[in-house]
Scaffold this motif. Structure first.
Motif, PDB file in Angstrom:
ATOM      1  N   THR A 162       0.813  -1.221   0.000  1.00  0.00           N
ATOM      2  CA  THR A 162       0.000   0.000   0.000  1.00  0.00           C
ATOM      3  C   THR A 162       0.845   1.270   0.000  1.00  0.00           C
ATOM      4  O   THR A 162       0.386   2.327   0.436  1.00  0.00           O
ATOM      5  CB  THR A 162      -0.943   0.029   1.216  1.00  0.00           C
ATOM      6  OG1 THR A 162      -0.176   0.168   2.419  1.00  0.00           O
ATOM      7  CG2 THR A 162      -1.780  -1.223   1.295  1.00  0.00           C
ATOM      8  N   THR A 172      -4.330  -2.479   7.311  1.00  0.00           N
ATOM      9  CA  THR A 172      -4.943  -1.840   6.136  1.00  0.00           C
ATOM     10  C   THR A 172      -3.996  -0.877   5.432  1.00  0.00           C
ATOM     11  O   THR A 172      -4.391  -0.263   4.432  1.00  0.00           O
ATOM     12  CB  THR A 172      -6.205  -1.063   6.559  1.00  0.00           C
ATOM     13  OG1 THR A 172      -5.840   0.022   7.424  1.00  0.00           O
ATOM     14  CG2 THR A 172      -7.208  -1.969   7.268  1.00  0.00           C
ATOM     15  N   ASN A 221      -3.722   5.333   3.503  1.00  0.00           N
ATOM     16  CA  ASN A 221      -4.691   5.710   2.473  1.00  0.00           C
ATOM     17  C   ASN A 221      -4.128   6.825   1.603  1.00  0.00           C
ATOM     18  O   ASN A 221      -3.079   7.410   1.896  1.00  0.00           O
ATOM     19  CB  ASN A 221      -6.040   6.090   3.095  1.00  0.00           C
ATOM     20  CG  ASN A 221      -5.961   7.318   3.979  1.00  0.00           C
ATOM     21  OD1 ASN A 221      -5.389   8.345   3.603  1.00  0.00           O
ATOM     22  ND2 ASN A 221      -6.540   7.238   5.173  1.00  0.00           N
ATOM     23  N   LEU A 248      -5.354   0.923  -1.527  1.00  0.00           N
ATOM     24  CA  LEU A 248      -5.906  -0.345  -1.051  1.00  0.00           C
ATOM     25  C   LEU A 248      -7.089  -0.791  -1.906  1.00  0.00           C
ATOM     26  O   LEU A 248      -7.191  -1.973  -2.281  1.00  0.00           O
ATOM     27  CB  LEU A 248      -6.339  -0.208   0.409  1.00  0.00           C
ATOM     28  CG  LEU A 248      -7.017  -1.435   1.028  1.00  0.00           C
ATOM     29  CD1 LEU A 248      -6.050  -2.606   1.104  1.00  0.00           C
ATOM     30  CD2 LEU A 248      -7.573  -1.104   2.415  1.00  0.00           C
ATOM     31  N   GLY A 255      -6.089   2.700   6.026  1.00  0.00           N
ATOM     32  CA  GLY A 255      -7.048   2.129   5.094  1.00  0.00           C
ATOM     33  C   GLY A 255      -8.418   1.875   5.683  1.00  0.00           C
ATOM     34  O   GLY A 255      -9.360   1.555   4.948  1.00  0.00           O
TER      35      GLY A 255
END
Length: 506
Positions: free
Chosen positions: A188, A242, A245, A277, A306
């Motif tokens: 990511t 995650t 972002n 993601l 994320g």
């Protein structure tokens, strides 16, 4: 004596505040010689305003302001605009300037009335000019709010177009629904860290000293940020961590508040549109809305960013991290009602005194590994052909399993003790079960880039793939968890034209 103590009481916090500001500016890569000159101006203006005669027999507070205070103030404004300012600050800055002008105008008006007594007193010309400037600046402040928000929306819309284009790009994988358990590493993006923070835990990078060094040390490297997708035939679509972002990487100053901006670097995260993601999930044949459960190894923002894309998912995390470890709550805003805290009441698991059999069938076991954060945990996934241990940040890379030779920065005190204990327990688990392989969140070695990505390219490493990963581990580590020759990390400074250094092993 009381007057002297009062001045000292003002001097100490002023100098401490100035020192903190200088550290922040150094973090923002302001050259050290410039900071020395600027620091002397700050210190001289503060001391001179409290004790003018220290700077010379004829010195007065007015002279100190003129020759030290004004340059220091302009320097502060210039440095702020150069390294901290973000477009959303514009309305606030204009409002502060308006308030300053109006305050100055009020002062000028009062002085004018004192000088011209009687019923015919009139405000001074200066008060009119300053008041008018204040009103104009106030109007501009109000008008700038919508313009700033519009500009930010345009920027985010452009990023969204890039994301959609990345989703539609050729070469995506079709989802396979054959009831086979699959695991996919999801890159990511990357994060920028100091080499010492990553590899210097045995060289003084511990506790407060280590944190200060992360602010001022510019020997930096890039390391990957990985999340892991689990397509489980019985439990649905799961994620371990995650990653970051898009806003964290491309709208960093807009995503974080002022305090976070001051204590971090704008480019601390790097992400291409393909590494979003949601793009990575779509390219694997999945949709972010299908993710039902996120196992969060810990709350740090490079693992939790994320969550902004997974508002429907249940987030499983240690309550201690939620109560004591959340630094950047914005990443959790959309899932804070969906949190699930394991009780760790499933009994001992090997060297671990407590564990949580999450689904009750032994398929996923949560293992407490506090130290890096108050409630850090590792996640063990059982597969027919073996197992996968998701490490989070208990250990950064495969060489970190040699915890007596390679260690990341630790918090210090009891937290360091707990983290080393967790590393020992992981060593014991891996030694007792040769079918289990570790997967790391930030591994920047060939183990991740070559072996793991190859073994899990289709999500199904099989027994042979797991055996090859364990064989690679044995080329790096001895059975006693020592590094073999050729695998000790060292920092290589950035080459000409490069922004960051790199790590070599030898």
């Amino acid at each position: 004596m009381v007057k002297i103590l009062g001045k000292v009481g003002l001097l100490v916090p002023a100098l401490l505040t100035g020192a903190a500001w200088l550290v922040i500016l150094r973090l923002k890569n302001v050259p050290a010689p410039l900071l020395v000159v600027y620091g002397l101006l700050l210190a001289g203006s503060v001391i001179g305003l409290l004790w003018p005669r220290v700077l010379g027999r004829r010195s007065t507070r007015r002279r100190v302001l003129a020759f030290l205070g004004v340059p220091a103030g302009l320097g502060t404004l210039g440095l702020y605009l150069a390294v901290v300012y973000y477009v959303t600050d514009l309305p606030v800055l204009l409002a502060l300037a308006a308030a300053g002008c109006l305050g100055w105008a009020a002062g000028a008006l009062l002085r004018g009335r004192r000088r011209v007594s009687g019923p015919h007193a009139r405000p001074t010309r200066r008060a009119f000019l300053l008041g008018g400037a204040g009103l104009v600046l106030g109007v501009f402040s109000g008008l700038s709010v919508s313009r700033v928000e519009g500009r930010r929306r345009e920027m985010l819309a452009q990023r969204e177009q890039q994301r959609q284009a990345a989703v539609r790009a050729p070469g995506g994988r079709r989802r396979v629904t054959d009831g086979v358990l699959r695991v996919f590493p999801i890159h990511t993006g990357d994060t920028i860290v100091t080499y010492g923070q990553f590899y210097g835990g045995l060289d003084g990078w511990e506790g407060l000293n280590g944190y200060v060094r992360t602010l001022v040390d510019k020997a930096q490297i890039t390391v990957p940020v990985y999340a892991y997708l689990i397509d489980h035939p019985r439990h649905g679509l799961l994620l371990v961590d995650t990653g970051v972002n898009r806003e964290q990487a491309h709208d960093h100053d807009g995503y974080y508040d002022m305090t976070s901006r001051l204590l971090s670097e704008r480019d601390e995260y790097q992400m291409t549109p393909e590494q979003d993601l949601r793009v990575r999930l779509a390219r694997l044949g999945y949709d972010a809305d299908e993710v039902t459960t996120v196992f969060l190894t810990h709350v740090h923002d490079d693992h939790a960013g994320g969550l902004r894309h997974l508002p429907q998912a249940t987030v499983v995390m240690d309550r201690r991290d939620w109560d004591h470890g959340v630094f950047y709550p914005h990443s959790f805003d959309l899932v804070k009602e969906n949190l699930s805290f394991p009780a760790f009441d499933s009994g001992a698991f090997g060297a671990f005194p407590a564990s949580q059999d999450h689904f009750g069938d032994g398929s996923i076991v949560l293992l407490p590994t506090p130290g890096h954060s108050p409630g850090h945990m590792c996640v063990l996934l059982r597969m027919d052909e073996g197992g996968v241990l998701f490490m989070g940040d208990t250990l950064y890379t495969l060489p970190h399993l040699a915890v007596d030779q390679v260690r990341q920065m630790t918090i210090g005190g009891a937290d360091t003790v707990h983290q080393i204990e967790a590393a020992r327990r992981i060593q014991s688990l891996l030694a007792s079960d040769p079918g289990v392989v570790p997967l790391f969140a930030h591994d920047n070695t060939r183990y991740q880039s070559d072996r793991v990505l190859s073994a899990f390219a289709q999500g199904t490493p099989g027994k042979e793939g797991l055996r090859e990963l364990r064989a690679h581990m044995e080329t790096v580590l001895t059975p006693g968890w020592r590094l073999r020759p050729g695998h000790t990390p060292r920092f290589v400074p950035a080459a000409s034209g490069a922004r960051w250094g790199r790590v070599e092993f030898g």
